[in-house]
Each structure stands twice: as structure tokens, then as C-alpha cells.
Design an enzyme around this catalytic site. Structure first.
Site, PDB file in Angstrom:
ATOM      1  N   HIS A 116       0.837  -1.204   0.000  1.00  0.00           N
ATOM      2  CA  HIS A 116       0.000   0.000   0.000  1.00  0.00           C
ATOM      3  C   HIS A 116       0.869   1.251   0.000  1.00  0.00           C
ATOM      4  O   HIS A 116       1.764   1.381   0.828  1.00  0.00           O
ATOM      5  CB  HIS A 116      -0.908   0.023   1.242  1.00  0.00           C
ATOM      6  CG  HIS A 116      -2.145  -0.807   1.088  1.00  0.00           C
ATOM      7  ND1 HIS A 116      -3.288  -0.569   1.801  1.00  0.00           N
ATOM      8  CD2 HIS A 116      -2.407  -1.883   0.294  1.00  0.00           C
ATOM      9  CE1 HIS A 116      -4.227  -1.442   1.443  1.00  0.00           C
ATOM     10  NE2 HIS A 116      -3.704  -2.258   0.535  1.00  0.00           N
ATOM     11  N   TYR A 127      -9.190   5.248   7.916  1.00  0.00           N
ATOM     12  CA  TYR A 127      -9.409   5.555   9.344  1.00  0.00           C
ATOM     13  C   TYR A 127     -10.375   6.740   9.364  1.00  0.00           C
ATOM     14  O   TYR A 127     -10.277   7.628   8.515  1.00  0.00           O
ATOM     15  CB  TYR A 127      -8.110   6.017  10.012  1.00  0.00           C
ATOM     16  CG  TYR A 127      -7.017   4.995  10.174  1.00  0.00           C
ATOM     17  CD1 TYR A 127      -6.160   4.694   9.120  1.00  0.00           C
ATOM     18  CD2 TYR A 127      -6.813   4.349  11.384  1.00  0.00           C
ATOM     19  CE1 TYR A 127      -5.127   3.767   9.272  1.00  0.00           C
ATOM     20  CE2 TYR A 127      -5.778   3.434  11.563  1.00  0.00           C
ATOM     21  CZ  TYR A 127      -4.945   3.149  10.499  1.00  0.00           C
ATOM     22  OH  TYR A 127      -3.922   2.233  10.651  1.00  0.00           O
ATOM     23  N   PRO A 171      -3.978   0.483  18.901  1.00  0.00           N
ATOM     24  CA  PRO A 171      -3.739   0.040  17.515  1.00  0.00           C
ATOM     25  C   PRO A 171      -3.980   1.110  16.445  1.00  0.00           C
ATOM     26  O   PRO A 171      -3.778   0.857  15.274  1.00  0.00           O
ATOM     27  CB  PRO A 171      -4.702  -1.133  17.346  1.00  0.00           C
ATOM     28  CG  PRO A 171      -5.692  -1.022  18.416  1.00  0.00           C
ATOM     29  CD  PRO A 171      -5.065  -0.267  19.532  1.00  0.00           C
ATOM     30  N   LYS A 182       1.061  -0.042  15.146  1.00  0.00           N
ATOM     31  CA  LYS A 182       2.448  -0.162  15.601  1.00  0.00           C
ATOM     32  C   LYS A 182       2.739  -1.386  16.465  1.00  0.00           C
ATOM     33  O   LYS A 182       3.899  -1.716  16.675  1.00  0.00           O
ATOM     34  CB  LYS A 182       2.819   1.088  16.417  1.00  0.00           C
ATOM     35  CG  LYS A 182       2.931   2.349  15.584  1.00  0.00           C
ATOM     36  CD  LYS A 182       4.064   2.266  14.595  1.00  0.00           C
ATOM     37  CE  LYS A 182       3.866   3.222  13.415  1.00  0.00           C
ATOM     38  NZ  LYS A 182       4.290   2.657  12.153  1.00  0.00           N
ATOM     39  N   TYR A 208       4.076   6.334  10.039  1.00  0.00           N
ATOM     40  CA  TYR A 208       3.176   5.217   9.737  1.00  0.00           C
ATOM     41  C   TYR A 208       3.945   4.099   9.028  1.00  0.00           C
ATOM     42  O   TYR A 208       3.771   2.913   9.334  1.00  0.00           O
ATOM     43  CB  TYR A 208       2.008   5.695   8.855  1.00  0.00           C
ATOM     44  CG  TYR A 208       0.870   4.690   8.762  1.00  0.00           C
ATOM     45  CD1 TYR A 208       0.786   3.799   7.699  1.00  0.00           C
ATOM     46  CD2 TYR A 208      -0.113   4.630   9.747  1.00  0.00           C
ATOM     47  CE1 TYR A 208      -0.246   2.872   7.614  1.00  0.00           C
ATOM     48  CE2 TYR A 208      -1.153   3.708   9.676  1.00  0.00           C
ATOM     49  CZ  TYR A 208      -1.211   2.828   8.613  1.00  0.00           C
ATOM     50  OH  TYR A 208      -2.225   1.899   8.536  1.00  0.00           O
TER      51      TYR A 208
END
Ligand code: FAS
Ligand code: PHB
Length: 392
Positions: free
Chosen positions: A72, A201, A293, A297, A383
Site C-alpha cells: 500500500h 481511518y 492500535p 504499531k 506510519y
């Protein structure tokens, strides 16, 4: 029995460390209290940083991940009813994450362990770690009612948050830092196509949501719920209706529902134990730290600990540098605290904590960090994962 490293726990930390050490000719045994099926039945992480991907490749266990994992280059964040894309690839200098379930990595590592012939003992009981302050530690455990003892050079505590390793460090030596969040994540796994080709998200009036995936035909969705919620009170329909009500209008029609393969509620906490070593005992992964979460990580931090302990033990056994162990805890903790901050920050922006001005400020943060190049770089760098430091 005598070995060089006893590894406690056959989750991803223990299995990955065991594979790397075995490949390097460093003898080790893995001791796990559950059964293989129980370990595989826990549905957890789904996003791999590039550091973890490289480590799985170095362990020689990457074949299925390369074939089935989904690279991704971006991640989407929805707020105020709109969806913005963070260009991970562009703003992390060409890196990416791979979507591949923790369950799959664990299964691949279990298969590799079996194929290697290196020992892994499941369903052990009453495990005790002894004499870690000496140069001859040992581990006691029971298997099928029989008491066993393993003498070793080092012990790797890969036994998760509820394991015995952390508690082996005396209370007056150990410092624990903890923040418990006032909500949990209700997660559902389903054989339904993901709503988008990248993770979304989001924060809505009704709360947090995450639309993730395991493949092009298997999805993992989450909504945040209060801590007194019980998973048995959430029918599939209730879950899908709640998720749908939190989605932005532009994607709500794309949601494909279906029966749950798994449903569970995970509490959210930030937790760190310092130091992460005591004599010849090293804490690895969830045994030493927990993150909410929201930053993807948890598994990835476990992997960076594995990387550091593996490199330190290579110095000890292959370069005859026993003093290399002294740097382990500080190396791990520098990266851990950065990930703790990022995970807390993402959680604070993407959840309703009940305070109206907080919500306005957090929406302003989301607007700045998703709407500017400098802001996207801050999200992308963390990220995808900060680099691992060199081990001297
Ligand atoms: P684990 O807890 O995975 O493994 C520890 C192992 O040690 C277990 O198999 C346990 O049975 C064994 N053990 C414990 N005590 C023992 C003893 N006394 N003797 C022998 N063995 C013992 N991370 C993300 O990045 N994204 C997510 O979405 C995400 N979701 C999560 C959801 C839940 C419910 C939980 C609990 C965690 C989640 N995590 C997530 C974090 C998770 O992925 C962990 O970071 C990851 O499992 C860490 O791996 P280990 O350190 O190997 O610990
Ligand atoms: C998941 O796919 O389970 C997942 C992905 C990203 C997260 C948390 C969980 O931040």
C-alpha cells in the site's frame, strides 16, 4: 538440556527471533503455554512496516507474504464528512507498508520452525525464569505433568503483556508507564470485499471507525465502543449498521456486509516497561510495551525489538562481544517511545473524548496534517516506520 537462548512465547516475536537465531546457527528453544491453534486463532494486526517486511525476508519466510501481501502506497483519513488520502510513498521517500495479517505471518513462521527441526514446545505450564543475574540462567517448566529444566546463556521474554518475563524483573528495578483509554475497539473479520483499495481511518459524530482488509476478498472493520460493551451484545447486523452510520456519504454505498468470521473487543492502552533487560533476561514485544492500535504499531514494535536483540546476540555469539547486550534496552526504548507518541497522537485525533473544544482542536489537527505537505510527511514517516538504528 542446555541451549544458548531460551525464547518464551511463540507469538510473532518469539517465532521471528527463533527463526533468525536458528538461521545464524545460534541454538534456541521456544516454550509456549498455549496450543498452536490457540495462537493462530487470535486475530490481531494487519499492517506491516517496511522494517518488519525486510526482517521476514531476512528470516527466509517471505515467500507467501510476497505472493499474497498487499503493498500500500497510501492511507485514507475521513473527518468532517470528507476523505483525504495521505501519500505514504511520496512522503516517506518511496517506502510503503504491506497489508498481511499477523495470523498469516505467525502461520508462516510456525511452518518454518517445523521445517527447520528447531525445538518448539507448546502447552507448557508453570514456567519460571531463574538466575538471570548470574552467567548461568535457567528456565523451569512442566510439560505433560513432568518438570523440565533448560540451562542457557540468555532468556528472551517474548511472552506478551500477560507473560511471566516482565514480572521477573523486581518491582524496585522496573518502572511501568501506563495510560488506559476510555474505550475499546470492536473488530470484525468477514469474507466481504474491502470498501476501498486502501485503509480508511475515520472519526464521525458517532465515533471512530477503521475499514481495513486481509485480502481483496476479506475485510477487517473496527468501531470504537465504551468499555462496558460486551461482544455478545453485538449482532452482525448491529455492527454493520453502526459502521455504516459512521462512514462518509461518498463510500457508505460501497459497504458490502456479510457474516462475521470473528468478532472481538480489544481495550486500548499505552504501556511501557523500563528497563527491557535484567541481567541475561530481555523483554521483547508486548512483554514490554503496548500501543493503541490506531497507529498500526503493535506488531511492528515487536519486530524492531526482535531486530535489535537478534543483532546484539550476533555480536555476542559471532563476534565474541558479550558487552553488546548492554545497549539493548536503550536501543529499543528510543524507537518505542516514538511509536507510543504516534499511536497516542493518532488515537487522540481519531476518537471522541467527550469534550467539544477538544474535538474542534483535533479536527483542526487532522485538517493541517492531512492538508499540508509537511503534515503528510509527519504522518507518512511514522506510519511506514522510523528506521532501525545500527547496532554497534
Ligand atoms: P503475543 O502476545 O502475540 O505473544 C506472546 C505469546 O507468549 C503468546 O502466544 C502467549 O500464549 C505466550 N505466553 C504468555 N505467557 C507465557 C508463559 N508464561 N509461558 C509460555 N508462553 C507464554 N497490533 C497492531 O499492530 N495492529 C492491531 O490491529 C492490533 N490488534 C490487536 C488486538 C488485540 C486483541 C491484541 C491483544 C493486540 C493487538 N495488536 C495489534 C498488538 C499485537 O499485534 C501485538 O503487538 C503482537 O501480538 C505482539 O507479539 P508478541 O510480542 O509476540 O506477543
Ligand atoms: C487491521 O487490519 O487489523 C488494522 C490495521 C491498521 C490498524 C489497526 C488494525 O491501525
Amino acid at each position: 538440556m542446555k541451549t544458548q537462548v531460551v525464547i518464551i512465547g511463540a507469538g510473532p516475536s518469539g517465532l521471528l527471533l527463533g527463526q533468525l537465531l536458528h538461521n545464524a546457527g545460534i541454538d534456541n528453544i521456544i516454550l509456549e503455554r498455549a496450543t498452536p491453534d490457540y495462537v493462530l486463532g487470535r486475530i490481531r494486526a494487519g499492517v506491516l512496516e517496511d522494517g518488519l517486511v525486510s526482517l521476514v525476508r531476512e528470516a527466509g519466510v517471505a515467500e507467501r507474504m510476497e505472493r499474497e501481501g498487499l503493498p500500500h502506497d497510501g492511507v485514507k483519513i475521513a473527518f468532517n464528512g470528507e476523505i483525504r488520502r495521505v501519500d505514504l510513498h511520496k512522503y516517506s521517500n518511496g517506502r510503503q507498508v504491506v497489508v498481511y495479517g499477523q495470523t498469516e505471518i505467525t502461520a508462516d513462521l510456525m511452518d518454518a520452525r517445523k521445517a527447520s527441526g528447531a525445538p518448539a514446545v507448546y502447552s507448557v505450564e508453570n514456567l519460571k525464569i531463574c538466575d538471570v543475574r548470574s552467567d548461568a540462567p535457567y528456565v523451569l517448566y512442566e510439560k505433560d505433568g513432568k518438570q523440565e529444566r533448560i540451562d542457557c546463556d540468555y532468556v528472551a521474554g517474548c511472552d506478551g503483556f500477560h507473560g511471566v518475563s516482565r514480572k521477573t524483573i523486581p518491582d524496585n528495578v522496573r518502572k511501568e508507564y501506563e495510560k488506559v483509554y476510555p474505550f475499546g475497539w470492536l473488530g470484525m473479520l468477514s469474507d466481504t470485499p474491502p470498501i476501498s483499495d486502501e485503509l480508511i481511518y475515520g472519526i464521525s459524530e458517532r465515533g471512530f471507525f477503521l475499514c481495513s482488509m486481509r485480502s481483496e476478498v476479506r475485510s477487517r472493520h473496527y468501531v470504537d465502543v465504551s468499555l462496558d460493551e460486551k461482544v455478545e451484545d453485538w449482532s452482525d447486523d448491529r455492527f454493520w449498521n453502526e459502521l455504516s452510520s459512521r462512514l462518509p456519504e461518498e463510500v457508505r454505498g460501497d459497504l458490502v456486509t456479510g457474516p462475521a468470521l470473528e468478532k472481538s473487543i480489544a481495550p486500548l492502552r499505552s504501556f511501557v516497561c523500563e528497563p527491557m533487560q535484567y541481567g541475561r533476561l530481555f523483554l521483547v514485544g508486548d512483554a514490554a510495551h503496548i500501543v493503541p492500535p490506531t497507529g498500526a504499531k503493535g506488531l511492528n514494535l515487536a519486530s524492531s525489538d526482535v531486530n535489535y536483540l537478534y543483532r546484539v546476540l550476533l555480536k555476542v555469539f559471532k563476534e565474541n562481544k558479550p558487552e553488546a547486550i548492554e545497549q539493548y534496552s536503550e536501543l529499543c526504548l528510543r524507537r518505542i517511545w516514538h511509536a507510543e507518541r504516534f499511536s497516542w497522537w493518532m488515537t487522540s485525533m481519531l476518537h471522541n473524548f467527550g469534550d467539544e473544544i477538544d474535538r474542534k482542536i483535533m479536527n483542526s489537527q487532522l485538517d493541517f496534517y492531512t492538508g499540508t505537505e509537511v503534515g503528510q510527511r509527519v504522518i507518512a514517516e511514522q506510519y511506514v516506520g522510523l528506521p532501525y538504528e545500527e547496532v554497534s
